[in-house]
Scaffold this motif. Structure first.
Motif, mmCIF file in Angstrom:
data_model
loop_
_atom_site.group_PDB
_atom_site.id
_atom_site.type_symbol
_atom_site.label_atom_id
_atom_site.label_comp_id
_atom_site.label_asym_id
_atom_site.label_seq_id
_atom_site.Cartn_x
_atom_site.Cartn_y
_atom_site.Cartn_z
ATOM 1 N N LEU A 70 -9.512 5.311 1.782
ATOM 2 C CA LEU A 70 -9.608 5.477 0.331
ATOM 3 C C LEU A 70 -8.249 5.771 -0.281
ATOM 4 O O LEU A 70 -7.861 5.183 -1.308
ATOM 5 N N GLN A 71 -7.505 6.677 0.343
ATOM 6 C CA GLN A 71 -6.199 7.033 -0.202
ATOM 7 C C GLN A 71 -5.194 5.898 -0.027
ATOM 8 O O GLN A 71 -4.343 5.677 -0.899
ATOM 9 N N TYR A 72 -5.295 5.180 1.073
ATOM 10 C CA TYR A 72 -4.408 4.031 1.281
ATOM 11 C C TYR A 72 -4.610 3.016 0.158
ATOM 12 O O TYR A 72 -3.636 2.525 -0.436
ATOM 13 N N LEU A 73 -5.854 2.688 -0.134
ATOM 14 C CA LEU A 73 -6.127 1.705 -1.176
ATOM 15 C C LEU A 73 -5.619 2.184 -2.529
ATOM 16 O O LEU A 73 -5.012 1.414 -3.288
ATOM 17 N N ALA A 74 -5.864 3.455 -2.836
ATOM 18 C CA ALA A 74 -5.407 3.992 -4.120
ATOM 19 C C ALA A 74 -3.888 3.964 -4.215
ATOM 20 O O ALA A 74 -3.323 3.633 -5.262
ATOM 21 N N ASP A 75 -3.210 4.287 -3.123
ATOM 22 C CA ASP A 75 -1.743 4.320 -3.141
ATOM 23 C C ASP A 75 -1.132 2.925 -3.249
ATOM 24 O O ASP A 75 -0.009 2.770 -3.738
ATOM 25 N N GLN A 76 -1.865 1.917 -2.775
ATOM 26 C CA GLN A 76 -1.369 0.554 -2.919
ATOM 27 C C GLN A 76 -1.481 0.050 -4.353
ATOM 28 O O GLN A 76 -0.845 -0.940 -4.735
ATOM 29 N N HIS A 77 -2.297 0.749 -5.149
ATOM 30 C CA HIS A 77 -2.542 0.344 -6.535
ATOM 31 C C HIS A 77 -2.469 1.579 -7.438
ATOM 32 O O HIS A 77 -3.475 1.983 -8.045
ATOM 33 N N PRO A 78 -1.291 2.184 -7.544
ATOM 34 C CA PRO A 78 -1.165 3.450 -8.292
ATOM 35 C C PRO A 78 -1.562 3.341 -9.754
ATOM 36 O O PRO A 78 -1.971 4.347 -10.363
ATOM 37 N N GLN A 79 -1.470 2.144 -10.311
ATOM 38 C CA GLN A 79 -1.833 1.975 -11.711
ATOM 39 C C GLN A 79 -3.319 2.221 -11.948
ATOM 40 O O GLN A 79 -3.740 2.460 -13.083
#
Length: 203
Positions: A70-79
């Motif tokens: 979950l955090q990996y995905l969010a960090d790949q798309h910070p916007q």
């Protein structure tokens, strides 16, 4: 990307986040008892620990453990604002809530999934009640989501786990704030789309 999942399992949180981000991805169902995927692959070859979710990235790497994915995905798309900025106080609070969901709430469902009956079932539900109070208190100030006004990956995970009460016949009515929270998050289109795709609700 390819998501290895089991309908309604904790992999649902990753499924929700992928849809919240509007990402294209493939999915492959895993039989969590036999550890065989729908295409006949041995799931242990994909994740040696045998747990969903597992997310295969476009470069072939495999990410496992729901909170990490979950955090990996969010960090790949910070916007997307699905997670606060790494290193910030708010991110520390997100870690706190994800850890509580994983270590306290998620694991407390285990006896019920194993078919606990009688006193064992009563004890398991009492334990869950203690964990529910954590989020009842957190949401009691009127905040719509775990981190405040913004939906984050913590909500995808919390919704997924609280939704298990429907499968193991645990009455959430003593925690009305959580009932309202489930309805609120469940009404989001990406959440509905994930539920329909996994066959958990009718289209």
């Amino acid at each position: 990307m390819k998501l290895y999942f089991s309908p309604g399992a904790c992999s649902l949180a990753t499924h929700i986040v992928l849809r919240e981000l509007g990402l294209g991805f493939d999915s492959e169902r895993v039989d969590t008892k036999t550890k065989v995927t729908e295409t006949g692959a041995n799931f242990y070859d994909i994740n040696p620990d045998g747990y969903v979710p597992a997310l295969q990235l476009d470069n072939g790497e495999i990410v496992t453990e729901g909170a990490a994915i979950l955090q990996y995905l969010a960090d790949q798309h910070p916007q997307s604002k699905l997670a606060p900025t790494p290193g910030s106080w708010e991110r520390t609070q997100l870690h706190r809530q994800l850890n509580f969901i994983a270590a306290e709430l998620h694991k407390s469902f285990s006896p019920l999934f194993r078919g606990a009956e009688g006193d064992a079932r009563t004890a398991a539900i009492e334990t869950l009640g203690v964990k529910f109070k954590h989020f009842e208190r957190l949401l009691a100030d009127g905040r719509p989501y775990v981190m405040g006004d913004t939906f984050t990956v913590a909500d995808a995970y919390l919704f997924t786990v609280l939704n298990w009460t429907r499968f193991v016949q645990v009455d959430l009515s003593p925690w009305p704030t959580l009932v309202a929270y489930l309805e609120r998050v469940g009404a989001r289109k990406p959440v509905q789309d994930a539920l329909v795709a996994e066959g958990l609700v009718a289209a």
